[in-house]
Structures are given as structure tokens and as C-alpha cells.
Motif scaffolding. Structure first.
Motif, mmCIF file in Angstrom:
data_model
loop_
_atom_site.group_PDB
_atom_site.id
_atom_site.type_symbol
_atom_site.label_atom_id
_atom_site.label_comp_id
_atom_site.label_asym_id
_atom_site.label_seq_id
_atom_site.Cartn_x
_atom_site.Cartn_y
_atom_site.Cartn_z
ATOM 1 N N UNK A 96 59.475 70.017 31.463
ATOM 2 C CA UNK A 96 60.483 69.885 30.413
ATOM 3 C C UNK A 96 61.796 70.578 30.743
ATOM 4 N N UNK A 97 61.834 71.372 31.823
ATOM 5 C CA UNK A 97 62.979 72.244 32.075
ATOM 6 C C UNK A 97 64.209 71.480 32.550
ATOM 7 N N UNK A 98 65.328 71.781 31.931
ATOM 8 C CA UNK A 98 66.608 71.215 32.364
ATOM 9 C C UNK A 98 66.983 71.810 33.719
ATOM 10 N N UNK A 99 67.445 70.958 34.621
ATOM 11 C CA UNK A 99 67.840 71.423 35.940
ATOM 12 C C UNK A 99 66.697 71.605 36.903
ATOM 13 N N UNK A 100 65.495 71.119 36.537
ATOM 14 C CA UNK A 100 64.308 71.270 37.372
ATOM 15 C C UNK A 100 63.687 69.915 37.658
ATOM 16 N N UNK A 101 63.328 69.687 38.907
ATOM 17 C CA UNK A 101 62.464 68.568 39.277
ATOM 18 C C UNK A 101 61.092 69.143 39.606
ATOM 19 N N UNK A 102 60.090 68.734 38.862
ATOM 20 C CA UNK A 102 58.721 69.214 39.079
ATOM 21 C C UNK A 102 58.210 68.551 40.353
ATOM 22 N N UNK A 103 58.189 69.336 41.447
ATOM 23 C CA UNK A 103 58.053 68.764 42.781
ATOM 24 C C UNK A 103 56.625 68.550 43.240
ATOM 25 N N UNK A 104 55.644 69.146 42.565
ATOM 26 C CA UNK A 104 54.270 68.953 43.003
ATOM 27 C C UNK A 104 53.405 70.135 42.648
ATOM 28 N N UNK A 105 52.095 69.930 42.794
ATOM 29 C CA UNK A 105 51.112 70.970 42.492
ATOM 30 C C UNK A 105 50.206 71.163 43.707
ATOM 31 N N UNK A 106 50.013 72.431 44.080
ATOM 32 C CA UNK A 106 49.106 72.762 45.171
ATOM 33 C C UNK A 106 47.724 73.030 44.586
ATOM 34 N N UNK A 107 46.800 72.128 44.835
ATOM 35 C CA UNK A 107 45.402 72.305 44.450
ATOM 36 C C UNK A 107 44.549 71.368 45.272
ATOM 37 N N UNK A 108 43.422 71.861 45.743
ATOM 38 C CA UNK A 108 42.500 71.026 46.513
ATOM 39 C C UNK A 108 41.332 70.538 45.668
ATOM 40 N N UNK A 109 41.230 71.036 44.461
ATOM 41 C CA UNK A 109 40.106 70.686 43.594
ATOM 42 C C UNK A 109 40.222 69.239 43.114
ATOM 43 N N UNK A 110 39.218 68.407 43.348
ATOM 44 C CA UNK A 110 39.243 67.037 42.827
ATOM 45 C C UNK A 110 39.373 67.004 41.307
ATOM 46 N N UNK A 111 38.727 67.944 40.627
ATOM 47 C CA UNK A 111 38.805 67.998 39.167
ATOM 48 C C UNK A 111 40.228 68.292 38.711
ATOM 49 N N UNK A 112 40.868 69.266 39.354
ATOM 50 C CA UNK A 112 42.241 69.613 38.984
ATOM 51 C C UNK A 112 43.208 68.486 39.329
#
Length: 346
Positions: free
Chosen positions: A25-41
Motif C-alpha cells: 500500500x505504500x506510496x513511492x514503493x514497488x513491492x519487489x518480491x518475497x524471499x521464502x522457500x516454503x511451498x506453503x508460504x
């Protein structure tokens, strides 16, 4: 305005509930990705943020063009992951507790300074409605000279151990409690603490701080309190401010609400949740400031672009870790611990 590309390391409850919605939701931010190896996550990420890619490592996130990363993983991993991110040239947000002790925190801040990499700590409770209201009242002189500050994070969950990811109650709740006291009343000269453990981790803590300003802070954190006390009681020479209950933003995020959906209604406390200002037997309601967790990531993004200060000076969190280390020592020895000098000029 060019958006700052910020990724997230970790997608457990902290990353999924408290960071991802605010990044998205942040102005001025591009949510670039998430680091997780968990299939569930990864499945949860695809459901909640289908446009956001998943990565196996912080290095992969950086290679994909991220400029910064927010670390929301178990407390024991914070310092090592921050070092890794700094080595990759990524600006860093580290969730609280910053590290397991002051030595590790100090080493990470020094490393970031030497590398010229922006580093901050996610002290979102600086943006709670009640805390912002206390700051306003202090600025207005509404309480006179403050003598005692009481602050609590108390919950009733006797069948549950404190979350290991947070490092126990002293580190988990204490990181917020000490930070808020330090912001309001300045450096700490002496520390006394009591701790109780029902398992491997402490579940109930009390910390008393004597500030150089003369204010006494009494801080409680507990998972075993059946009758939680007021969130804040701030006592001065001309008035006392008391507010019950937690700021609403945590409950909003846990319910799946976000600043993107609520807009200007985000963080607005209902009137029945306002605190009261007492002068003797009479008390009057005090309008609560709007809670602004949604302002943290825009401020961080601007700092990464060189357009403003970091939202939290990381040396503040080193000083807080010094206090928490002293509290652990005090609880073990039963003695008050003097803090000889500040952690760093900052």
C-alpha cells in the motif's frame, strides 16, 4: 516520482500480516518480491499478492533489481541476514528485536555505515495512535513535569509459550517498550528488571528505567496477565493521562484490512477507545492522534532515494539493546545495573 523497489525476507505471520500489506500500500514503493522457500508460504503469497514474485534468497532478490529488503524472520537470524543484505548493497529494514544483544546490533550498524548502506529498524509502535497522543500532550505541556511513565504490553494466553521467533517477552515486547520510553524521555542511567519463565523463554517481565532526565519508566510485558493494566499511564505534576487497550492497527491487519482499502480511515481510533486526562478525581476524554504505521515505508523509500531521513535511527535500537542487555543482567543478579555511557553518538 520513481518508486523504490523493496523486497521482503520472510513470510511468516510477521511478514505476511504486518509487512506485506503495508509494503503493497505504500506510496513511492514497488513491492519487489518475497524471499521464502516454503511451498506453503509461496502459496499464501500467490493468493494474497499474486503480482509479487517469490525468491529463494536475498541474493536472488537483489539480482532481480531490488534496492532494499525488509527482514521479518526469527530474531536469531536478523543480524546475519542484515549483514548479507548490506554485503549485496541493499538498503535494509530489520524487524524488532534488531538483534539478540547489543554487541551484534552495534556491529551491524557499524558495517552499514562503513558500506554507505541505509539501515533502519522497524519500530512501528512509534506510530501508534496512543503513543503519538502522548507525544502531543507532552509537547503541549498538558501534564506538567512528568515524573513517571508506565507502559504495558500484557496479554492473557496461559496455554501458549511466548513466540520463539521474537526471542522471548523481554526482547519481543521489550524492544517496543524500551524504544518508546527512550524516545519520550531520553537516555537511561539505571536499569532494574524482574523476569519469570514458564519454559525456555521468559513469559513475564518488569523493567524499571531511571532516565537521565529524572523520569522513572515502569514497563511490563507479559503473556500471563489475566487482567491487563492500562496501555499507558503518564503521571505529571499537573495531570495524568491514562489509555487502555492496544492501538487498532494490529487488529486491522490481522482482520485483513489495509491502508490501501481504508485510506484516510486507517489508524483512526473510535472515540470510546480514547484515553482520558485526569486532574484529581475528574477525567476528560482526549482525542487520539491517527495511528500511522502506513507512514513508515514511504519514509524509508524516500530515505533510500536520498530524499529524507531514515524513519528510525539504527543507533536508537543499539541503545535500546544496551538497556535490554542490562535488564537481563539485572534479572539474573537481582541488582540494579548502571549504564556508563551511550552506545554511540549516532
Amino acid at each position: 516520482m520513481t518508486a523504490t523497489r523493496i523486497g521482503l525476507a520472510g513470510y511468516g505471520s510477521g511478514g505476511r500480516i504486518f509487512h506485506a500489506p503495508l509494503l503493497a500500500a505504500a506510496e513511492g514503493v514497488e513491492f519487489a518480491g518475497v524471499v521464502t522457500r516454503s511451498p506453503e508460504r509461496r502459496a499464501e503469497l500467490a493468493k494474497g499478492h499474486p503480482e509479487v514474485p517469490a525468491f529463494d534468497s536475498i541474493a536472488d532478490l537483489a539480482a532481480a533489481g531490488a534496492e532494499a529488503v525488509a527482514i521479518s524472520t526469527p530474531a536469531a537470524t536478523h543480524a546475519d541476514l542484515a549483514r548479507q543484505a548490506i554485503g549485496l548493497g541493499l538498503a535494509v529494514v530489520v524487524d524488532k528485536p534488531f538483534a539478540l544483544d547489543a554487541e551484534a546490533a552495534r556491529e551491524v550498524v557499524t558495517l552499514a555505515e562503513e558500506a554507505g548502506v541505509p539501515l533502519t529498524v522497524y519500530q512501528n509502535r512509534r506510530y501508534d495512535a496512543d503513543f503519538l497522543t502522548v507525544r502531543r500532550l507532552l509537547g503541549e505541556g498538558a501534564l506538567g513535569e512528568v515524573r513517571r511513565f508506565e507502559s504495558r504490553f500484557e496479554r492473557w494466553d496461559p496455554d501458549r509459550q511466548p513466540p520463539a521467533a521474537g526471542g522471548g517477552t523481554l526482547l519481543d515486547f521489550g524492544a517496543h517498550l524500551v524504544d518508546q520510553a527512550h524516545v519520550l524521555f531520553g537516555p537511561v542511567a539505571r536499569v532494574y528488571a524482574e523476569m519469570r519463565s514458564d519454559g525456555e523463554l521468559d513469559s513475564d517481565v518488569f523493567v524499571a528505567l531511571h532516565h537521565e532526565s529524572g523520569v522513572e519508566s515502569h514497563l511490563w510485558g507479559s503473556w500471563r496477565q489475566a487482567a491487563p493494566g492500562p496501555r499507558f499511564r503518564v503521571s505529571g505534576t499537573t495531570g495524568t493521562y491514562i489509555v487502555d487497550g492496544l492501538d487498532c492497527q494490529e487488529a486491522l491487519l490481522k482482520a485483513g484490512r489495509s491502508p490501501a482499502a481504508l485510506g484516510e480511515r486507517w489508524g483512526v481510533e473510535p472515540e470510546h477507545a480514547w484515553g482520558r486526562l485526569y486532574r484529581g478525581k475528574t477525567g476528560a476524554p482526549v482525542r487520539s492522534e491517527r495511528g500511522r504505521w502506513d507512514s513508515f515505508y514511504p519514509a524509508f523509500a524516500a530515505a533510500v532515494r536520498g530524499e529524507g531521513p531514515l524513519p528510525v535511527d539504527p543507533w536508537d535500537s543499539v541503545r535500546a539493546m544496551d538497556v535490554l542487555d542490562a535488564a537481563r543482567m539485572s534479572a539474573a543478579t537481582g541488582e540494579t545495573v548502571d549504564l556508563a555511557a551511550p552506545a554511540q553518538a549516532g
